[in-house]
Design an enzyme around this catalytic site. Structure first.
Site, PDB file in Angstrom:
ATOM      1  N   HIS A 111       0.856  -1.186   0.000  1.00 12.63           N
ATOM      2  CA  HIS A 111       0.000   0.000   0.000  1.00 12.63           C
ATOM      3  C   HIS A 111       0.892   1.236   0.000  1.00 12.63           C
ATOM      4  O   HIS A 111       1.916   1.282   0.694  1.00 12.63           O
ATOM      5  CB  HIS A 111      -0.906   0.003   1.239  1.00 12.63           C
ATOM      6  CG  HIS A 111      -1.678   1.277   1.410  1.00 12.63           C
ATOM      7  ND1 HIS A 111      -2.653   1.675   0.531  1.00 12.63           N
ATOM      8  CD2 HIS A 111      -1.605   2.250   2.363  1.00 12.63           C
ATOM      9  CE1 HIS A 111      -3.167   2.833   0.937  1.00 12.63           C
ATOM     10  NE2 HIS A 111      -2.541   3.198   2.037  1.00 12.63           N
ATOM     11  N   CYS A 225      -4.350   3.066  -4.882  1.00  8.78           N
ATOM     12  CA  CYS A 225      -3.533   3.893  -3.994  1.00  8.78           C
ATOM     13  C   CYS A 225      -2.246   4.349  -4.668  1.00  8.78           C
ATOM     14  O   CYS A 225      -1.837   5.519  -4.538  1.00  8.78           O
ATOM     15  CB  CYS A 225      -3.218   3.144  -2.703  1.00  8.78           C
ATOM     16  SG  CYS A 225      -2.273   1.607  -2.943  1.00  8.78           S
TER      17      CYS A 225
END
Length: 352
Positions: A111, A225
Site C-alpha cells: 500500500h 492507492c
C-alpha cells in the site's frame, strides 16, 4: 462534317473510353471505402480506455458497509505559510499490515501513501487514497436477490490526517524523504487533491494487458492507492518540485486478455430490454466471488473461478460503470512489483 468533339478517338482513345466506366466504378468504390473508414475512425476504441471522471462525488449507498471505517481520524488539509519548507516522504507498507504484519509484504502486495512535515510547525501529516469499503467490494459486486443487476460498492477516496505512524511504515516498508517543497506549492497541491478526489470516485483493482511483454497493448489501467501517489508526484513536479534520485517500486495486479469486447452499461444489459442471456452469464460469473459462509463453499467457489477464468478463459470486467468481456490469455493473472521512477521536473515541465 464531323461535329466538334466527335473526332475519331483512335485505338488508344477507344481503349480509354471503354475503361472509363471501370475507372469511375473504382473511384466510387475507393470513395465509399474512405467514407466507411472515416466513419469508423471516431468509434474505434481508444486503448487504454480512459478512466471516467465525474462532476461530483455521490453519497455512498447505506447498503455498502466497511469492516474497517474509512479514514477514521481524517482532517481537513491545512493551509501552510507560503515560506514554509515542507518535506515530502514516500510511504509504503504491506497491505493489511496492521492485521497480518509482513505476510503480504513477502508477496510484494504493498500500500502506498505520502507523508508531509512542516519545518515551521514541526507537524507531520499522512495522505493516502484507498477503498471506502475494502478491496473485495471494489473488485467484485454484491448479488442482491431484490435487484436484477449486480450491486457495486466500489468508491475510493483520499484521506488526510495529522501524524505519520513511523513504526507502521518503517518496520516492514518504506519511509524516505523524496522532495522538499514550499508552503505555497503544498497549498496549490491541496487544491488539486480536492478536485482530483471529487471527480475520480471509484477504485479499480486491475490493469488489463494483452501480454506480459514489454510494450504490450494496455486495455485498462488500474485506479488505486499507487496511482494516486503517482498522480500527486506528477502534480508536484508540474508545480516545480525536484525529486531525489531513488528507486521507487509499486505493486500492480495484471489480467491478460485478447482485445476486450464492450457489452453495455447496467441499463442496456440488465434493464427491461436488456440481453437476458448475457445478464445471466455475468451474474453467474460473479457468483463464486461472493462472501462465503463455510470453508467447503469457499473451496467449491475456487474451483468455479478456475473453470471460468483458466479453463474457459472468460472474465467480465466492470469499468467506468460499464461491462466488458475479456477473452483471457496465459498467464491469466500476475502480481508484479515494478519500478516507476519519480518524475523529472524538467521533463514534466517540458511536456506541458
Amino acid at each position: 462534317m464531323a461535329q466538334a468533339g466527335s473526332a475519331d478517338l483512335g485505338v488508344e482513345g477507344q481503349r480509354a473510353a471503354s475503361a472509363a466506366p471501370w475507372c469511375a466504378l473504382w473511384r466510387w468504390a475507393l470513395a465509399l471505402l474512405w467514407l466507411a473508414t472515416a466513419a469508423a475512425g471516431p468509434s474505434r476504441r481508444q486503448w487504454p480506455v480512459p478512466y471516467k471522471r465525474f462532476s461530483f462525488r455521490p453519497e455512498p449507498d447505506p447498503y455498502c458497509q466497511a469492516k474497517y471505517t474509512f479514514c477514521p481520524t481524517g482532517s481537513p488539509i491545512p493551509v501552510m505559510k507560503g515560506d514554509d519548507a515542507i518535506e515530502v516522504f514516500r510511504l509504503q507498507a504491506p497491505v493489511w499490515e496492521f492485521k497480518y504484519g509482513n505476510l503480504l509484504g513477502h508477496l510484494k502486495i504493498m500500500h502506498d501513501a505520502i507523508g508531509f512535515k512542516s519545518t515551521l510547525t514541526g507537524k507531520n501529516y499522512t495522505m493516502e487514497w484507498y477503498e471506502l469499503f475494502q478491496l473485495g467490494n471494489c473488485t467484485f459486486p454484491h448479488l442482491r436477490p431484490e435487484m436484477n443487476a449486480p450491486f457495486w460498492c466500489n468508491q475510493g477516496a483520499a484521506c488526510f490526517f495529522e501524524g505519520i505512524d513511523d513504526i507502521h511504515w518503517k518496520e516492514n516498508g518504506t519511509l524516505v524523504l523524496v522532495a522538499t517543497i514550499s508552503g505555497s506549492t503544498f497549498n496549490e497541491m491541496a487544491k488539486w487533491v480536492k478536485q482530483d478526489n471529487e471527480t475520480g470516485i471509484y477504485y479499480e483493482t486491475w490493469t488489463v494487458q494483452a501480454s506480459p511483454e514489454k510494450g504490450a497493448e494496455t486495455w485498462f489501467e488500474s485506479y488505486d492507492c499507487s496511482k494516486f501517489v503517482l498522480r500527486t508526484y506528477k502534480k508536484l513536479a508540474e508545480l516545480g518540485a525536484e525529486f531525489k534520485k531513488i528507486e521507487t517500486n509499486y505493486t500492480r495486479i495484471f489480467l491478460y486478455s485478447g482485445e476486450p469486447t464492450y457489452l453495455g452499461n447496467e441499463t442496456s444489459v440488465f434493464g427491461p430490454t436488456g440481453n437476458k442471456t448475457l445478464a445471466l452469464a455475468i451474474k453467474q460469473f460473479y457468483y463464486p466471488f461472493k462472501p462465503h459462509s463455510s470453508t467447503k463453499e469457499f473451496l467449491f467457489s475456487i474451483l468455479q473461478i478456475f473453470d471460468a477464468v483458466i479453463i474457459h478463459r472468460e472474465f467480465y470486467l466492470f469499468y467506468n460503470f460499464e461491462y466488458w468481456f475479456l477473452p483471457m490469455k496465459f498467464p491469466f493473472i500476475k502480481i508484479t512489483y515494478e519500478e516507476i521512477p519519480l518524475p523529472d521536473r524538467n521533463k514534466t515541465l517540458s511536456s506541458l
